[in-house]
Scaffold this active site. Structure first.
Site, PDB file in Angstrom:
ATOM      1  N   CYS A   1       6.413  13.002   1.484  1.00 54.06           N
ATOM      2  CA  CYS A   1       7.547  13.569   2.190  1.00 54.06           C
ATOM      3  C   CYS A   1       7.843  14.960   1.616  1.00 54.06           C
ATOM      4  O   CYS A   1       7.705  15.173   0.416  1.00 54.06           O
ATOM      5  CB  CYS A   1       8.764  12.648   2.035  1.00 54.06           C
ATOM      6  SG  CYS A   1      10.230  13.308   2.842  1.00 54.06           S
TER       7      CYS A   1
ATOM      8  N   GLU B   1      -6.348  -8.152   0.150  1.00 49.88           N
ATOM      9  CA  GLU B   1      -6.664  -8.093   1.583  1.00 49.88           C
ATOM     10  C   GLU B   1      -8.116  -7.717   1.780  1.00 49.88           C
ATOM     11  O   GLU B   1      -8.648  -6.863   1.069  1.00 49.88           O
ATOM     12  CB  GLU B   1      -5.860  -6.981   2.281  1.00 49.88           C
ATOM     13  CG  GLU B   1      -4.404  -7.212   2.459  1.00 49.88           C
ATOM     14  CD  GLU B   1      -3.755  -6.033   3.198  1.00 49.88           C
ATOM     15  OE1 GLU B   1      -4.458  -5.290   3.899  1.00 49.88           O
ATOM     16  OE2 GLU B   1      -2.539  -5.859   3.034  1.00 49.88           O
TER      17      GLU B   1
ATOM     18  N   GLU C   1       0.822  -1.215   0.000  1.00 40.50           N
ATOM     19  CA  GLU C   1       0.000   0.000   0.000  1.00 40.50           C
ATOM     20  C   GLU C   1       0.855   1.264   0.000  1.00 40.50           C
ATOM     21  O   GLU C   1       0.838   2.046   0.966  1.00 40.50           O
ATOM     22  CB  GLU C   1      -0.943   0.006   1.200  1.00 40.50           C
ATOM     23  CG  GLU C   1      -1.979  -1.098   1.165  1.00 40.50           C
ATOM     24  CD  GLU C   1      -3.003  -0.990   2.296  1.00 40.50           C
ATOM     25  OE1 GLU C   1      -2.700  -0.353   3.313  1.00 40.50           O
ATOM     26  OE2 GLU C   1      -4.092  -1.571   2.154  1.00 40.50           O
TER      27      GLU C   1
HETATM   28  C1  GAL Z   1      -4.127  -2.610   5.349  1.00 44.17           C
HETATM   29  C2  GAL Z   1      -2.681  -3.057   5.477  1.00 44.17           C
HETATM   30  C3  GAL Z   1      -2.546  -4.247   6.393  1.00 44.17           C
HETATM   31  C4  GAL Z   1      -3.329  -4.035   7.650  1.00 44.17           C
HETATM   32  C5  GAL Z   1      -4.766  -3.750   7.289  1.00 44.17           C
HETATM   33  C6  GAL Z   1      -5.652  -3.535   8.490  1.00 44.17           C
HETATM   34  O1  GAL Z   1      -4.211  -1.295   4.946  1.00 44.17           O
HETATM   35  O2  GAL Z   1      -2.125  -3.353   4.234  1.00 44.17           O
HETATM   36  O3  GAL Z   1      -1.171  -4.452   6.688  1.00 44.17           O
HETATM   37  O4  GAL Z   1      -2.787  -2.956   8.350  1.00 44.17           O
HETATM   38  O5  GAL Z   1      -4.819  -2.581   6.532  1.00 44.17           O
HETATM   39  O6  GAL Z   1      -6.996  -3.258   8.100  1.00 44.17           O
END
Ligand code: GAL
Length: 666
Positions: A158, A309, A153
């Site tokens: 910066c 995810e 992500e």
């Molecule tokens: C995503 C991230 C994961 C975890 C997840 C929690 O944005 O890639 O590592 O933090 O959120 O919802």
């Protein structure tokens, strides 16, 4: 063979982020046993493992990862191996403080969380290069390896001095001369003229409103600087393993990266889908938000994509974090598959017991194997295995294109505009939701794309339109297309310079607008009514239509300062038709209007007369029916079909339980 089909091997991938370094070795074998039980067939390893792999500068500790990969492989679980470069170890910040980002105020963003790297830092890039090289060298020929996952992500900003130097190089390349930059940025305003390149800085904290073109270019630059980090790692991996595809995971409808440009650099496009923080599981907008992100990702990929995810249960970053009610995880996962996903994965495999995300769900929650969450995960694994061979690799054909462009988003949502209430994603989402509720399958597209294969193009609001985009829209309608265009569109050129007349002349011509006198944004509490009874709000425009009979005024403002003036127009242009909405109609009216435009353009919903809250999507030759309601529903069928999930044949109708799904082959 597409890159993604090399990853899937003709089935649907199912798994999640696996972080064994957080657990004693005794748990690892148990993990593999449970993965097999759940039908997991691929896990992502190493996303945040940098400090475990390189405990001190230049040291390598691969032993544990060797062991993990062997265990997974011997259990029949394939691997998506991540480069760990999203979270540099603390030693990097201590030894090389210049790798740490600075915020707009010049303050250091410290280690102790994650993503604390400056994308422009040569030192960070060099360490990232070396660890990537070593991972590729060591695991490139591992038999479990199917996919590379770069970073995680990408989302950092910066404003440090190194970034300033890099920004200047980027600007030199874009503009060639300082004079061209001064012209593009309109620096005659407020005495901002630059006399030397070294005077230019990232838009740091300033006394009052900052130069909008500088802000826009800084956003473009930041997206490009991060993209260089991605392509740098990708090229190393590709050199070692030309047959193993590379991805990086996007966030859902994330502002920070030009997603069209990024997707073009990936072998496989993947996204993380969490519900919009403004709407929870419980929100009726939840399923449309998921569908929007899924359609966007499919459009970026130009075909199947990966859900990298999602959460099996609660997240931990909303105010109040509930679990998903029974069936919702399955429903939303199958929704992603319906809309083109060839993989359903989670953050994360096993819920952590320590660290900032210990209250974020996992596929294996704290309650373990007997938990409802794990039982549902197992059920989903079985469903995906059942339908996988029929679904993987097949396409979704949409006849509607919804236009979306990050640059317009960046330019249009800055301060100093006519209304701070006009929020790009809210407008995009509300128009998408109307299409979704009308069950019209939709792709997302960039306004410069070739749109000729879509009978209907919907453009809710694009403040900035390039000359190429304007020419392509004009050509599309002239050639017979139907365009529905929303307000405050085509206002600025690529430098964020307001077009003459407040709207580009080509667009005015296309829409049948003679003069756009003024924009009249509205306070949230000030509603409007149109003369056909339609409620409207957010925005209105004072405009005159072109004389003659090509343009029809479909509705006029009935009250307020603009009473009697045209609000909704339809213009014949070449062989096509362009509709213009100078205001945001109420939701029902927007639905009806888009449904009318679709019908006149010859676009039909996937299934006519679906009950509200039921979604129908065609993928390949399968029909997915998804019940987002909290109660069972019966859906009449146009043709008999067999549900691949249950093997049951349905002739006239299908009954779907609360959150139930059917995948029908006719
Ligand atoms: C995503 C991230 C994961 C975890 C997840 C929690 O944005 O890639 O590592 O933090 O959120 O919802």
């Amino acid at each position: 063979m597409s890159a993604l089909s090399r990853v899937t091997g003709g089935r649907l991938r199912f798994g999640g982020d696996y972080n064994p370094e957080q657990w004693p070795r005794s748990v690892w074998a148990e993990d593999v046993r449970l993965m097999r039980r759940a039908g997991v067939n691929m896990v992502t390893v190493g996303v945040f493992s940098w400090a475990s792999l390189e405990p001190r500068p230049g040291a390598r500790d691969f032993g544990w990862l060797d062991h993990v990969l062997e265990l997974l492989h011997s259990g029949g679980i394939d691997v998506c191996l991540a480069t760990p470069t999203a979270s540099p170890p603390p030693w990097m910040g201590v030894r090389h403080p210049e790798t740490l980002p600075r915020d707009e105020n010049g303050l250091t963003v410290w280690y102790g969380s994650r993503q604390q790297f400056c994308a422009s830092s040569p030192v960070y890039r060099e360490y990232a290069r070396r660890i990537t090289e070593d991972l590729a060298q060591r695991y490139g020929s591992h038999p479990a390896l199917r996919l590379w996952h770069v970073n995680n992500e990408y989302c950092t900003f910066c404003w440090c001095d190194e970034t300033a130097r890099h920004f200047r190089r980027w600007l030199r390349e874009r503009y060639g001369s300082l004079e061209a930059l001064n012209t593009a940025w309109g620096t005659a305003f407020w005495s901002q003229r630059y006399d030397g390149w070294e005077e230019i800085i990232p838009p740091r904290r300033a006394q009052y409103l900052r130069n909008p073109s500088q802000l826009l270019d800084f956003q473009r630059f930041t997206s490009d600087a991060l993209l260089e980090c991605f392509t740098g790692e990708r090229d190393i991996l590709a050199a070692h393993t030309p047959d193993i595809p590379v991805t990086t995971n996007f966030m859902p409808l994330w502002r920070g990266q030009d997603g069209w440009r990024w997707a073009a650099e990936e072998d496989v496009v993947s996204v993380d889908i969490y519900p919009d923080p403004r709407a929870g599981w419980e929100s009726p907008d939840g399923p449309a938000h998921g569908a929007l992100v899924q359609d966007l990702t499919r459009s970026q990929a130009g075909g199947p994509w990966m859900l990298m995810e999602q959460a099996a249960g609660p997240v931990n970053w909303r105010g109040v974090n509930h679990p998903k009610p029974p069936g919702l995880n399955r429903l939303w996962s199958l929704q992603a598959v319906a809309r083109g996903a060839d993989a359903v994965c989670y953050f994360q495999w096993r819920q952590s017991r320590q660290g900032s995300e210990k209250f974020h769900s996992g596929m294996v929650p704290h309650a373990g194997e007997r938990s409802r969450t794990f039982q549902e995960v197992c059920g989903l694994g079985a469903d995906l295995a059942r339908i996988g061979p029929e679904v993987a690799g097949t396409g979704v054909t949409a006849q509607v294109a919804l236009l979306h462009d990050w640059h317009s988003w960046w330019a249009g949502d800055q301060p100093g505009r006519p209304s701070s209430e006009l929020d790009y994603t809210r407008v995009l989402t509300s128009w998408y939701q109307a299409l979704w509720e009308e069950n019209l399958l939709t792709d997302l597209a960039h306004p410069e794309h070739d749109l000729s294969r879509y009978p209907l193009v919907v453009l809710p609001h694009l403040y900035l339109l390039s000359d190429t985009a304007l020419d392509s829209l004009t050509a599309y309608v002239r050639g017979g297309g139907t365009l529905v265009c929303g307000y405050f569109t085509g206002v600025a050129d690529g430098d964020d310079r307001v077009r003459e007349g407040g709207m580009d002349a080509r667009l005015r011509d296309l829409l049948g607008i003679a003069v756009l006198h003024e924009w009249w944004p509205l306070h949230p509490e000030d509603g409007l009514t149109l003369d056909d009874g339609t409620p409207a709000g957010l925005w209105s425009e004072e405009l005159d239509t072109v004389p003659g009979n090509a343009v029809t005024v479909l509705a006029r403002y009935a009250d307020g300062e603009l009473a009697g003036r045209p609000a909704v127009l339809r213009n014949r242009f070449g062989a096509g038709t362009a509709w213009y909405l100078s205001t945001q109609p109420g939701h029902g009216a927007l639905r009806r209007l888009l449904a009318d435009a679709a019908a006149t353009a010859g676009v039909a919903p996937v299934l006519p007369g679906l009950p509200d809250g039921v979604e129908a999507v065609r993928r390949g030759d399968l029909l997915f029916l998804l019940n987002h309601r909290r109660s069972p529903v019966t859906v009449p069928l146009p043709l008999p079909g067999t549900d691949l999930l249950t093997g049951t044949r349905h002739t006239e109708e299908v009954r779907l339980d609360r959150h139930g799904v059917a995948v029908l082959r006719s």
